[in-house]
Structures are given as C-alpha cells and as structure tokens.
Design an enzyme around this catalytic site. Sequence first.
Site, PDB file in Angstrom:
ATOM      1  N   GLU A  25       0.899  -1.381   0.315  1.00 52.39           N
ATOM      2  CA  GLU A  25      -0.069   0.308  -0.002  1.00 52.39           C
ATOM      3  C   GLU A  25       1.011   1.442   0.125  1.00 52.39           C
ATOM      4  O   GLU A  25       2.464   1.570   0.889  1.00 52.39           O
ATOM      5  CB  GLU A  25      -1.326  -0.075   1.674  1.00 52.39           C
ATOM      6  CG  GLU A  25      -2.415   0.243   0.643  1.00 52.39           C
ATOM      7  CD  GLU A  25      -2.802  -0.635   0.085  1.00 52.39           C
ATOM      8  OE1 GLU A  25      -2.779  -0.628  -1.085  1.00 52.39           O
ATOM      9  OE2 GLU A  25      -4.054  -1.778   0.563  1.00 52.39           O
ATOM     10  N   THR A  27       3.086   2.270  -2.511  1.00 56.78           N
ATOM     11  CA  THR A  27       4.218   1.849  -2.748  1.00 56.78           C
ATOM     12  C   THR A  27       4.256   2.206  -3.906  1.00 56.78           C
ATOM     13  O   THR A  27       4.940   2.649  -5.166  1.00 56.78           O
ATOM     14  CB  THR A  27       4.481   0.560  -2.503  1.00 56.78           C
ATOM     15  OG1 THR A  27       3.232  -0.422  -2.835  1.00 56.78           O
ATOM     16  CG2 THR A  27       5.019   0.177  -0.970  1.00 56.78           C
ATOM     17  N   GLY A 115     -12.737   1.160  -0.892  1.00 56.24           N
ATOM     18  CA  GLY A 115     -10.876   1.045  -1.507  1.00 56.24           C
ATOM     19  C   GLY A 115     -11.233  -0.316  -1.703  1.00 56.24           C
ATOM     20  O   GLY A 115     -10.031  -1.005  -2.311  1.00 56.24           O
ATOM     21  N   SER A 117     -12.049   0.420  -5.465  1.00 56.83           N
ATOM     22  CA  SER A 117     -11.638   1.128  -6.749  1.00 56.83           C
ATOM     23  C   SER A 117     -12.441   1.373  -7.885  1.00 56.83           C
ATOM     24  O   SER A 117     -12.197   0.592  -8.759  1.00 56.83           O
ATOM     25  CB  SER A 117     -10.380   0.845  -7.152  1.00 56.83           C
ATOM     26  OG  SER A 117      -8.426   1.113  -6.936  1.00 56.83           O
ATOM     27  N   SER A 118     -13.929   2.150  -7.099  1.00 54.91           N
ATOM     28  CA  SER A 118     -14.678   1.525  -7.798  1.00 54.91           C
ATOM     29  C   SER A 118     -14.164   3.111  -9.364  1.00 54.91           C
ATOM     30  O   SER A 118     -14.511   2.738 -10.365  1.00 54.91           O
ATOM     31  CB  SER A 118     -16.501   2.238  -7.249  1.00 54.91           C
ATOM     32  OG  SER A 118     -15.463   3.708  -6.237  1.00 54.91           O
ATOM     33  N   SER A 119     -13.211   3.726  -8.166  1.00 54.47           N
ATOM     34  CA  SER A 119     -13.405   5.407  -9.604  1.00 54.47           C
ATOM     35  C   SER A 119     -12.131   3.941 -10.615  1.00 54.47           C
ATOM     36  O   SER A 119     -12.027   4.740 -12.305  1.00 54.47           O
ATOM     37  CB  SER A 119     -11.978   5.614  -8.676  1.00 54.47           C
ATOM     38  OG  SER A 119     -11.136   5.185  -7.687  1.00 54.47           O
ATOM     39  N   ASP A 163      -4.259   0.094  -9.028  1.00 56.25           N
ATOM     40  CA  ASP A 163      -5.495   0.179  -8.812  1.00 56.25           C
ATOM     41  C   ASP A 163      -6.375   0.189 -10.741  1.00 56.25           C
ATOM     42  O   ASP A 163      -6.759  -1.272 -11.614  1.00 56.25           O
ATOM     43  CB  ASP A 163      -6.354   1.122  -8.883  1.00 56.25           C
ATOM     44  CG  ASP A 163      -6.213   2.116  -7.416  1.00 56.25           C
ATOM     45  OD1 ASP A 163      -5.334   1.328  -6.990  1.00 56.25           O
ATOM     46  OD2 ASP A 163      -6.732   3.177  -7.170  1.00 56.25           O
TER      47      ASP A 163
HETATM   48  C1  GLA Z   1      -5.634   4.325  -3.636  1.00 51.90           C
HETATM   49  C2  GLA Z   1      -4.853   4.688  -4.584  1.00 51.90           C
HETATM   50  C3  GLA Z   1      -3.789   3.845  -5.462  1.00 51.90           C
HETATM   51  C4  GLA Z   1      -2.402   3.452  -4.374  1.00 51.90           C
HETATM   52  C5  GLA Z   1      -3.167   3.221  -3.089  1.00 51.90           C
HETATM   53  C6  GLA Z   1      -2.382   3.074  -2.413  1.00 51.90           C
HETATM   54  O1  GLA Z   1      -5.836   3.078  -4.306  1.00 51.90           O
HETATM   55  O2  GLA Z   1      -5.448   4.533  -6.254  1.00 51.90           O
HETATM   56  O3  GLA Z   1      -3.116   4.111  -6.601  1.00 51.90           O
HETATM   57  O4  GLA Z   1      -1.672   4.617  -4.048  1.00 51.90           O
HETATM   58  O5  GLA Z   1      -4.553   4.114  -3.104  1.00 51.90           O
HETATM   59  O6  GLA Z   1      -2.051   1.713  -2.148  1.00 51.90           O
END
Ligand code: GLA
Length: 376
Positions: A25, A27, A115, A117-119, A163
């Site tokens: 995370e 990174t 968290g 990643s719907s985006s 993501d």
């Molecule tokens: C979000 C960001 C990713 C990543 C994570 C943390 O999901 O979109 O690029 O940095 O946070 O690991």
Amino acid sequence: MDMSKKQAPGTITVQSPGRINIIGEHTDYNDGFVLPAAIDKKITVAMRRNGTTNMANVTDTKQQKVFLFDLQNFAPREQGWHNYVMGVVHELQQLGAEIGGFDAEFEGDVPIGGGMSSSAALECSFAVALNELFNLGFDKWQLIKASQMAEHNFVGIKCGIMDQVASVMGKKDHVMLLDCRSLEFQYFPFELGDYQLLLLNSNVSHSLASSAYNTRRAECEEGVAILQKTSPGIVSLRDVTMEQLVACMGKMPETIFRRSHHVISENKRVLDATQAILAGDFKALGALVYQSHFSLQNDYKVSCPELDFLVEQTLGKDYVLGSRMMGGGFGGCTINILEKRRVAEFVELVSEEYRKRLGVDLTPIEVSIGDGTRCV
Ligand code: GLA
C-alpha cells in the site's frame, strides 16, 4: 439500464472490475511493488455513437442521473463521477483521439469509497469503451495511463498506477506482482486452501482521503530529496535501502523518516508475501499483512479508528491469519485472511462489536478474484 437487455445496434458493452490488494500500500507512486488482483465486482458501461459531433450524454443508471457535456468544451466540476468520465475523454483527446458524440449508461456493484477502486473501474470501462467505439487504436497500457492521468488532472488525486493495472490486466484466480517502475508483472495462482479472503467494509469514508493522499506523496518526494543529498543516484524510495534511510535519520524530520520507513519496509513485505504465497505458507503471509497494517497505522498514518478497531478485533483469534486496511486509507475496507469454516461466526462477532462501539453497521464482502476489463 438492464444490462441483460438487448442493446441498440452499434452498442459496445465493457466491464471493468474493482480490485483488492493483498499487500503493498502506498508503494505504487514510489516506483515500488504491489500485489493486487481484480475482483468479481465491476462497472459495466454500454456506449454507442449518437450521431452528433460533440455531445456526450452519460447516465448513471442506478442513481438515475443524466449528465450532458460538450466534447469540445468541458472542465472538471467540484466533485462527482462526472470528473472521472470527462477526465478520461480529456486524456484520450490529449493523445490525439477524435471522439464523436456518444450516449453511455453505466452501472456497477463496486462499493463507492470502499477502497476497492470503483474509480479505476469507472475510468477503465470508459477508456476501453471509447477506444472500441471510435476505433482509437490505443493499446492497454495507453488506456491504463490515460485513466490514471484522468484522476490526476480531473479529480485531483495524484494516484499511482496499481488500481488501473489491476482493473485492466487482472486474471481470474491470480494475484499480480507488479513492479510499478518497469510495469512488468507476473501472475501467481492464489488458492488459500482452508483459508479465504474476507473484506469488511467499515462503511466510513473520511474526507481527508484525497488531501492526505497528495500530502503523503509530497512527503515521500521530500524524503527522496533529502536522501539524494548523500546518494545522488536515488530516484525514488524504491532505490533506498533501510540502512541508507537509517543513516539519514538525523537529517530528516521524523514524519518524513516514518513515511519513508513505511514505503521501504512495505516493498520488502510485498516480495516476502509473494514468496510466502508460492510456498503455500499462509501463516507467514498473514504475519506480513498484519505488519503492513501497523506500518500504515503508525508510520504512514493513513488508517482511522474504524479500520484500526476492525483489525484489533482479529487479534488473538487464531483462525485469523492476517488483517489490514486496504487501499488509500481513511475508511473503506479491511482485508482479512481467515479459516473458511469460521467466517460466519467471525462476521457475527465483529459486526456486533463494531455496531456497539461505533454505531455503524459493517458490511462483510466475500470477493473472488476475477478477470480484468473485457468487452461483452
Ligand atoms: C489508492 C490509489 C493507488 C494506491 C493506493 C494505496 O487506491 O489509487 O494508486 O496508491 O491508494 O496503495
């Protein structure tokens, strides 16, 4: 829109999934390693040309919200999903794409703010659909990067690339070890035997998420700038060893030291976790997952009381191997590795404690690992 209904001729339908991240995370924007996977929850978009040269007509089917914009004249709005869609159009146009008028409807089951990643799922579904509909000829990597830049330029979050890569490139039943510098990746079968993954959605999403995200990124850059003074070859935290960091300890503010410490230790945990998966050593994997959480909580400071509470609830339960916050932080989910046969009991216990302590209902989510973006 009922996606199972027959669509008008000339309609392109694209599905792009959300993602989980086993470990790694914050990174990705440090040129480091991540271990994500696409999930069986996704955004589906149906798109067709509408015969105009410049009108985009986009419908969020679930919310019954319609959004019209002029393809030759648009700008980010204060907030909302519109920015992801316009951002993708903008980035593709920057690459020279000629995008004509289109109608699109989208819907999905990736929880917003969870968290997962719907985006990225939304961005990538639009990027791939536009590419197909207007025969733009971009390859997957161009679409991935355009989706990432949409978030930088239209949403204002300087996200890494994890993501979007996971959403587009994911493979059923496999995690991906992604090197965010070279963008090389390798799939590893992910089968946990008597154990399974379980997400617990805290159902909170703190407003700090986007501003703090960009601050963390800037803090990492500050760390690099300080480290470069003694080791000019360093380009990002990826290049820094723990010994080098410790040697510079007195030369940097404590906050910067802690942020860098997280990133450097987390990169190593990703590689160790991959080895643990390969060896089928789920206990070792779980221990690394816990370490990741405590590093995110104490050094990177992107957790929140709700996520910490959920992780604490797992401590001392020998049927849970690992638990940590997942994604950018400040809300969303924890990811847990636990014995399959204890899941129901665990969910009941933690839900009750969570409600008692925080007055919020949590949502358990059993995800399975699915394929990346596809045209259906
Ligand atoms: C979000 C960001 C990713 C990543 C994570 C943390 O999901 O979109 O690029 O940095 O946070 O690991």
